[in-house]
Design a protein around this motif. Structure first.
Motif, PDB file in Angstrom:
ATOM      1  N   PRO A  90      78.075 165.993  48.080  1.00 53.30           N
ATOM      2  CA  PRO A  90      78.781 167.126  47.965  1.00 53.30           C
ATOM      3  C   PRO A  90      79.057 167.537  46.495  1.00 53.30           C
ATOM      4  O   PRO A  90      78.981 166.926  45.517  1.00 53.30           O
ATOM      5  CB  PRO A  90      80.300 166.655  48.405  1.00 53.30           C
ATOM      6  N   LYS A  91      79.226 169.086  46.366  1.00 57.45           N
ATOM      7  CA  LYS A  91      79.869 169.664  45.173  1.00 57.45           C
ATOM      8  C   LYS A  91      81.248 169.800  45.200  1.00 57.45           C
ATOM      9  O   LYS A  91      81.992 170.225  46.126  1.00 57.45           O
ATOM     10  CB  LYS A  91      79.019 170.818  44.977  1.00 57.45           C
ATOM     11  N   VAL A  92      81.869 169.351  44.006  1.00 59.07           N
ATOM     12  CA  VAL A  92      83.330 169.401  44.039  1.00 59.07           C
ATOM     13  C   VAL A  92      83.712 170.121  42.862  1.00 59.07           C
ATOM     14  O   VAL A  92      83.406 169.999  41.869  1.00 59.07           O
ATOM     15  CB  VAL A  92      83.617 167.673  43.671  1.00 59.07           C
ATOM     16  N   VAL A 112      80.211 168.554  39.540  1.00 57.10           N
ATOM     17  CA  VAL A 112      81.584 168.726  39.585  1.00 57.10           C
ATOM     18  C   VAL A 112      81.654 169.850  38.497  1.00 57.10           C
ATOM     19  O   VAL A 112      81.133 170.086  37.698  1.00 57.10           O
ATOM     20  CB  VAL A 112      82.480 167.650  39.315  1.00 57.10           C
ATOM     21  N   VAL A 113      82.627 170.915  38.848  1.00 53.67           N
ATOM     22  CA  VAL A 113      83.198 171.939  38.058  1.00 53.67           C
ATOM     23  C   VAL A 113      84.587 171.525  38.071  1.00 53.67           C
ATOM     24  O   VAL A 113      85.577 171.296  38.903  1.00 53.67           O
ATOM     25  CB  VAL A 113      82.948 173.427  38.721  1.00 53.67           C
ATOM     26  N   THR A 136      80.530 170.796  34.888  1.00 49.70           N
ATOM     27  CA  THR A 136      80.887 172.087  34.053  1.00 49.70           C
ATOM     28  C   THR A 136      82.465 172.451  34.141  1.00 49.70           C
ATOM     29  O   THR A 136      83.062 172.276  35.108  1.00 49.70           O
ATOM     30  CB  THR A 136      80.178 173.280  34.523  1.00 49.70           C
ATOM     31  N   PHE A 137      83.208 172.503  32.896  1.00 50.65           N
ATOM     32  CA  PHE A 137      84.430 172.550  32.662  1.00 50.65           C
ATOM     33  C   PHE A 137      84.741 173.917  32.059  1.00 50.65           C
ATOM     34  O   PHE A 137      84.240 174.213  31.199  1.00 50.65           O
ATOM     35  CB  PHE A 137      84.771 171.181  32.210  1.00 50.65           C
ATOM     36  N   TYR A 138      85.805 174.336  32.595  1.00 54.54           N
ATOM     37  CA  TYR A 138      86.517 175.775  32.042  1.00 54.54           C
ATOM     38  C   TYR A 138      87.975 175.812  31.601  1.00 54.54           C
ATOM     39  O   TYR A 138      88.674 175.026  32.391  1.00 54.54           O
ATOM     40  CB  TYR A 138      85.966 176.860  33.182  1.00 54.54           C
ATOM     41  N   VAL A 139      88.176 176.194  30.813  1.00 50.01           N
ATOM     42  CA  VAL A 139      89.753 176.514  30.369  1.00 50.01           C
ATOM     43  C   VAL A 139      90.188 178.002  31.028  1.00 50.01           C
ATOM     44  O   VAL A 139      89.448 178.872  30.863  1.00 50.01           O
ATOM     45  CB  VAL A 139      90.000 176.722  28.860  1.00 50.01           C
ATOM     46  N   GLY A 151      90.040 164.239  33.449  1.00 50.02           N
ATOM     47  CA  GLY A 151      88.748 164.078  34.435  1.00 50.02           C
ATOM     48  C   GLY A 151      88.524 163.012  35.362  1.00 50.02           C
ATOM     49  O   GLY A 151      87.439 162.749  35.981  1.00 50.02           O
ATOM     50  N   ILE A 152      89.785 162.306  35.411  1.00 54.93           N
ATOM     51  CA  ILE A 152      89.582 161.148  36.203  1.00 54.93           C
ATOM     52  C   ILE A 152      89.113 161.413  37.781  1.00 54.93           C
ATOM     53  O   ILE A 152      88.143 160.498  38.343  1.00 54.93           O
ATOM     54  CB  ILE A 152      90.846 160.343  36.531  1.00 54.93           C
ATOM     55  N   LEU A 153      89.531 162.590  38.396  1.00 57.46           N
ATOM     56  CA  LEU A 153      89.043 162.698  39.847  1.00 57.46           C
ATOM     57  C   LEU A 153      87.783 163.345  39.814  1.00 57.46           C
ATOM     58  O   LEU A 153      86.992 162.902  40.678  1.00 57.46           O
ATOM     59  CB  LEU A 153      89.954 163.944  40.362  1.00 57.46           C
ATOM     60  N   SER A 154      87.004 163.958  38.655  1.00 57.55           N
ATOM     61  CA  SER A 154      85.753 164.458  38.571  1.00 57.55           C
ATOM     62  C   SER A 154      84.888 163.317  38.405  1.00 57.55           C
ATOM     63  O   SER A 154      83.678 163.157  39.134  1.00 57.55           O
ATOM     64  CB  SER A 154      85.614 165.298  37.279  1.00 57.55           C
ATOM     65  N   ILE A 155      85.340 162.337  37.518  1.00 54.52           N
ATOM     66  CA  ILE A 155      84.598 161.125  37.517  1.00 54.52           C
ATOM     67  C   ILE A 155      84.514 160.230  38.878  1.00 54.52           C
ATOM     68  O   ILE A 155      83.312 159.981  39.002  1.00 54.52           O
ATOM     69  CB  ILE A 155      85.194 160.316  36.069  1.00 54.52           C
TER      70      ILE A 155
END
Length: 328
Positions: free
Chosen positions: A184-186, A208-209, A236-239, A194-198
């Protein structure tokens, strides 16, 4: 730097409610003082040789929060605290609710709390702070290493644990996501440390995004991915605020995700619910927590009104997880 300390005299029954109420007003980092003895589980998680002798628990608690003494007028915010305090009386005994104030010098809060964060398990996942040595007997464990820095997310909080258990169920436990098929993509909304992404990536997510309002979270998340030996290209992470930022919604994408996870607050989840279905693929899951129990119905109704079907609700302490699914 000086800080103004505000202390609310309340009850032990209202502590979590009070913390959630203050968080809803943008006040974080509360301090709780009471006479409740530490449980054996709590003692095991803390490096304390001799426990302090406490007087008998009288049900009284003091919840404190700090505001920087920068000359800014805090009258309106304190008025909001008092009004929210009165609203809480409708659902829980808040005691006297008297608010006192004091002034304190700056403290090294960012590092002092580390003494209270040690390794622990969520099911078979070992979560270890980066500054703690890995025990030889844990060398082959399913390991997540975390340094929250100035971000929320050690995994200790009930809401984070609720989300992690749902990720375990809907990634590892979902037969649809196999190496022969697809992983899956999350989307991690409010990614914090970032704990849930990791966790999602280590369980087998293809990518993950993440989004968060706090730029510091980007630093924490990237550093924690590196510590966990994860390829930076997987995240990939965005503010930004997914609720009303059209440009961010476009960056994040439409019908891109098998799972959206959001460990935020009820008062954020409710207005965010309408934009979640557009992010999910058909049949995708919305896993959310950060919901204090007396707001469970309001969040459930908002999620259902957005067109998702609630498939399960879980509780841990006074906190709630709601998992919903987008129709096929």
């Amino acid at each position: 730097m000086k800080w103004n300390k505000y202390t609310i005299e309340t009850t032990t029954a209202a502590e979590d409610y009070m913390s959630a109420m203050l968080a809803d007003l943008g006040i974080e980092g509360v301090e709780i003082e009471d006479n409740i003895p530490l449980s054996k589980e709590d003692q095991a998680d803390m490096f304390i040789d001799f426990l302090p002798e406490l007087p008998p628990d009288d049900g009284v608690s003091h919840v404190s929060f700090y505001l920087e003494d920068d000359g800014e007028d805090r009258t309106e915010l304190l008025k909001q605290v008092k009004e929210a305090l009165e609203d809480l009386r409708k659902v829980v005994d808040v005691g006297s609710g008297v608010i006192t104030s004091d002034q304190t010098e700056d403290l090294d809060w960012i590092n002092n709390w580390k003494k209270f964060f040690s390794s622990f398990y969520i099911d078979d996942i070992l979560i270890k702070p980066t500054w703690e040595e890995l025990k030889p007997e844990d060398a082959d464990k399913f390991l997540i290493e975390i340094d929250p820095g100035v971000s929320f997310g050690t995994g200790k909080h009930e809401t984070t644990q609720l989300c992690i258990r749902q990720l375990l169920k809907y990634i590892r436990g979902n037969d649809a996501y196999t190496p022969e098929n697809r992983t899956p993509k999350v989307l991690d909304v409010g990614c914090g440390s970032g704990i849930l992404s990791i966790v999602a990536l280590k369980l087998g997510a293809s990518a993950v995004v993440g989004t968060d309002l706090d730029p510091d979270c980007m630093t924490s998340t990237h550093e924690n991915m590196e510590v966990n030996h994860l390829d930076p290209s997987l995240g990939t992470f965005y503010v930004g605020n997914l609720i009303d930022d059209a440009a961010l919604q476009e960056k994040v994408g439409t019908e891109e995700y098998d799972i959206v996870v959001a460990n935020i607050l009820a008062d954020v989840i409710i207005p965010m619910a309408p934009v979640i279905p557009a992010r999910l693929k058909r049949g995708g899951y919305f896993i959310t927590s950060g919901i204090i129990d007396f707001k469970e119905n309001a969040v459930k109704e908002a999620i259902e009104a957005a067109g998702l079907t609630v498939v399960e609700i879980n509780h841990q302490g006074e906190w709630v997880n709601i998992t919903a699914r987008k129709p096929e």
